[in-house]
Structure formats: C-alpha cells, structure tokens
Design an enzyme around this catalytic site. Structure first.
Site, PDB file in Angstrom:
ATOM      1  N   SER A 234       0.861  -1.183   0.000  1.00  0.00           N
ATOM      2  CA  SER A 234       0.000   0.000   0.000  1.00  0.00           C
ATOM      3  C   SER A 234       0.898   1.233   0.000  1.00  0.00           C
ATOM      4  CB  SER A 234      -0.945  -0.036   1.214  1.00  0.00           C
ATOM      5  OG  SER A 234      -1.841   1.041   1.188  1.00  0.00           O
ATOM      6  N   HIS A 261      -2.356  -1.159  -3.597  1.00  0.00           N
ATOM      7  CA  HIS A 261      -3.492  -0.257  -3.438  1.00  0.00           C
ATOM      8  C   HIS A 261      -3.284   0.984  -4.298  1.00  0.00           C
ATOM      9  CE1 HIS A 261      -4.357  -2.037   0.828  1.00  0.00           C
ATOM     10  NE2 HIS A 261      -4.698  -2.848  -0.153  1.00  0.00           N
ATOM     11  N   ASP A 358      -4.899  -4.847   5.773  1.00  0.00           N
ATOM     12  CA  ASP A 358      -5.097  -5.702   4.606  1.00  0.00           C
ATOM     13  C   ASP A 358      -3.847  -6.551   4.379  1.00  0.00           C
ATOM     14  OD1 ASP A 358      -6.250  -6.799   2.350  1.00  0.00           O
ATOM     15  OD2 ASP A 358      -5.580  -5.176   1.026  1.00  0.00           O
TER      16      ASP A 358
END
Length: 421
Positions: A234, A261, A358
């Site tokens: 991310s 992401h 996540d």
C-alpha cells in the site's frame, strides 16, 4: 502540532486545502511552486507536504527529489487523472513520495469537496503512522539516480538472458468495475519479533537501500518447480515493488501476482513500468487471464483479483468488483486467500509497506496452506502498518529489509537440503 506544507500553483487549491487542514488542527504553510516548496521546507521543517504534480518554474517531481535528498519528509502527491499526470505521479513515487490522490478533472463524479476530505483523511493517516525518516531517505532520488546509472548494464544483461514471453494465455478480456481509491488506515508502535530477521548490515549503511547499481545477482541454488509469489503493498509500496521486480531472477520462473493499493488508470501504467524494469512479462490483470511461469499480473484498480484455478502450471484469474474489504479494492487478502485455496505448488506471500491491516488474513491463509510468508521490516518500511499487522498474526516466517526481499523470496523456494522423509 503537526506541520503541513501545502504546495500548489492554484491560489484556490492552496486556500481550500489549507483552510481544511487548519480547521482539522494542523499548522499550515503554503508554497506556490516547487522552488518555493524547497525553500519553505527548509525554513519550516514540515512533517507532511501535499504537493501538486504540475507547476510552473519547478514542478512537483523535481521538488520531491530535491526535498527528499536534503530533508526526507512525508510527501502526498496531488495529480490530475490523465496519462501525463499518471506517469508524473509514478515518477514522484519513485523519487520518494509516499502516496498520492487524484484531483477532480471532470471525467467522473469526483469533486473538490471529495479531494479536500481525502486530503484531510490521508494527512491524518500519515501523521499517525510510525514513519522512519531513515527509511524515507533510503527510498529517494539517490535510488532513482542509481537506477539511471546502471540502466545500460541491466539492459545488456537482459539481452543476454532468456527473452520475455511474447504470448499471453488470455481466455477473457473483460474488465471489472473501476474507479476506487484507497482509504485505509493504520499505525505502528511495536518492534517485530519471533520470525527470522535478515541481516541489517546493508540497511544500516549510509548508501540508500533499494539502490541497484551495486547489488549482486541473486543465487538461485536449488529451487522448487512452479513457484507462485503474491506481493501485497500500500502506501510507499510502488518503489519497493519496482525494485523487487528489477532483481527478481528470470530463472526462478515464478508466477507473480501483485496487489498494490492504487486507483483505476494508475495500475495499468504501474504494470507497464514493472514490465520495463523486469525480466518478467508484466501486465495489468484481465478477467480470465492465465498466468504462466515468468509472467506477472497486477490487480487493476477498482477490482479484486482472485485465483480460481492452478492447472498445468497456469494460474487462472478472475476479477471481482464486489464490496471493498478493509476499505480498499483491490484487497491483498482476497488474492492471497484465493491463492492459498487453489495453488498446490510452492507458494510465497509477501506483505510490504502500507497502512492498515489488509494482507494479515491473507498471510494467515497462505501459512495454513503450507506456503512461506515474508514481511518487510520496520526499518525500511516507509509505513509499517501492513507488515506489523501480518507479523502480529504469528504467521510470518521471515522479516526482511527492502534490499534483501528478493533473496528472501528466492530462499522461500530453496530445496537444497530437503529430503523425502
């Protein structure tokens, strides 16, 4: 009080973003272009900078490189969602910016109000993250410069190795719904422990980590057949992922899935950049793709990437535009969980820098399925949220600094010394 420097050549944007951040409790300074930003950053030493990409006199890309070389700072890029803006944003991330948001450009329903809300939320996330200035410094312009210096050598090496595949086994060309951006959160405070940690000698040296000019080829040793790698990242991830692909040996012949992401439009260009810097054939995933050894697929922005089968050495993929998970789509957990369910060949899950949790459940699933699991260490993670959450599950086998990630991934498939007992 957290100090934020707002950089934009638009007086309107400086005013509305600055006012929103002031109302949120931040100490705000403003700058009108990249040159002004560099001077103001030296004078005010901000904790966070929001930086427009395209500005007169000195643009955001060059400003990021110079600021990161002198005074490493958390920089959030703001960019229009165009081909030129997308490429410029990825260039800024390569030079050390940790994240980005796209400005409204009339192409969708996104408005200035949405942008302001997202800026305030993202600044809050960055302000709460445990970010190492040393880690940021190691992921900046010096690594970019090293790449440029060694580009000719890598190009020669690549021409002497086996060529990339020229065909893809594509069953379907449909795309899932797009248009989502990342809005995850997380912070870190703990020191990792338990799993094995790779040597920190290179990390603690003065030379920036992730540089490619002086890194040696990775020794494969005895590697398992048909390996699969799932990489999840991310905030701060694009530059780390790029450097993994730069060194990932073609002879490993892995199938690689990447979940970064990132919103729609950016993932396709990101895949192109990985392809250009890698011996692997990298593309944005399409619904129905079949990924073969030596190929890699990047989850498209706005769609979850699922593994639906692993037959004849090929991973069959599916895109799903269902609900967000952990506030994001694509989600690392979805890809890792489905890979753990369907891949019966050697499997390795890797979680890199980023905010939120996540990937933690995905790491648990891969570990439960008998795969190997790796987390980037705190010292080289611009934001240690995702690796920290994964480590806390107790299912991470190895914690590795950014410069040792490829060696650790290759080591996960090492068969030397194994027996049939």
């Amino acid at each position: 009080m957290t100090r934020v420097l707002v950089v934009d050549d638009s007086r309107f944007m400086r005013t509305v973003i600055g006012n929103a951040l002031t109302e949120a409790g931040y100490d705000v300074e403003t700058a009108t272009n990249g040159s002004d930003a560099i001077e103001t950053a030296v004078a005010s030493d901000p904790d966070i900078i929001t930086m427009d990409v395209e500005m007169p006199e000195l643009g955001g890309i060059d400003a990021v490189e110079r600021i990161m070389a002198r005074n490493p700072t958390l920089i959030l890029m703001l960019s229009v969602h165009t081909d030129r803006g997308t490429e410029a944003t990825l260039d800024a991330l390569e030079r050390g910016a940790v994240d980005f948001l796209h400005k409204p450009d009339g192409s969708d329903s996104r408005t200035v109000t949405h942008l302001i809300d997202d800026v305030v939320e993202k600044v809050a996330e960055l302000a709460n993250a445990n970010v190492s200035s040393a880690a940021l410094a190691r992921a900046t312009a010096s690594a970019y410069a090293a790449r440029s210096e060694s580009a000719r050598t890598r190009s020669l090496d690549r021409s002497q190795s086996r060529p990339k595949t020229t065909e893809r086994a594509v069953v379907g060309a449909g795309r899932g719904a797009r248009g989502d951006t990342e809005t995850s959160a997380g912070s870190t405070t703990v020191q990792p422990g338990g799993p094995s940690l790779e040597s920190r000698t290179e990390v603690e040296s003065e030379r920036p980590s992730g540089t490619v000019g002086d890194e040696q080829p990775v020794d494969l040793g005895g590697c398992a057949d048909n390996p699969t790698v799932v990489l999840g990242a991310s905030t701060g991830g694009p530059k780390i992922v790029e450097r993994v692909f730069e060194r990932l040996p073609a002879d490993l012949d892995a199938k690689v899935l990447v979940v970064q992401h990132m919103p729609s439009g950016f993932t396709e260009r990101f895949a192109d950049r990985l392809d250009a810097h890698s011996q692997y054939d990298v593309s944005e995933a399409a619904d129905g793709d079949a990924i073969r050894p030596g190929e890699a697929a990047v989850a498209p922005g706005g769609a979850h990437l699922e593994v639906v089968s692993n037959i004849g050495g090929r991973l069959r993929l599916r895109l799903d535009d269902g609900d967000r998970i952990h506030g994001v789509r694509p989600a690392i957990d979805v890809t890792m969980r489905t890979a753990a369910r369907h891949v019966d060949d050697p499997l390795c899950g890797v979680v890199l820098t980023g905010m939120g949790r996540d990937g933690a459940a995905g790491i648990e699933a891969i570990k439960a399925a008998g795969g190997r699991t790796i987390a980037q260490d705190e010292a080289t993670s611009p934001v240690f949220g995702i690796p920290r959450q994964a480590i806390q599950t107790g299912c991470v086998d190895d914690i590795a600094p950014a410069p040792k990630l490829v060696e650790t991934i290759v080591g996960a498939f090492d068969t030397e010394g194994e027996t049939d007992d």
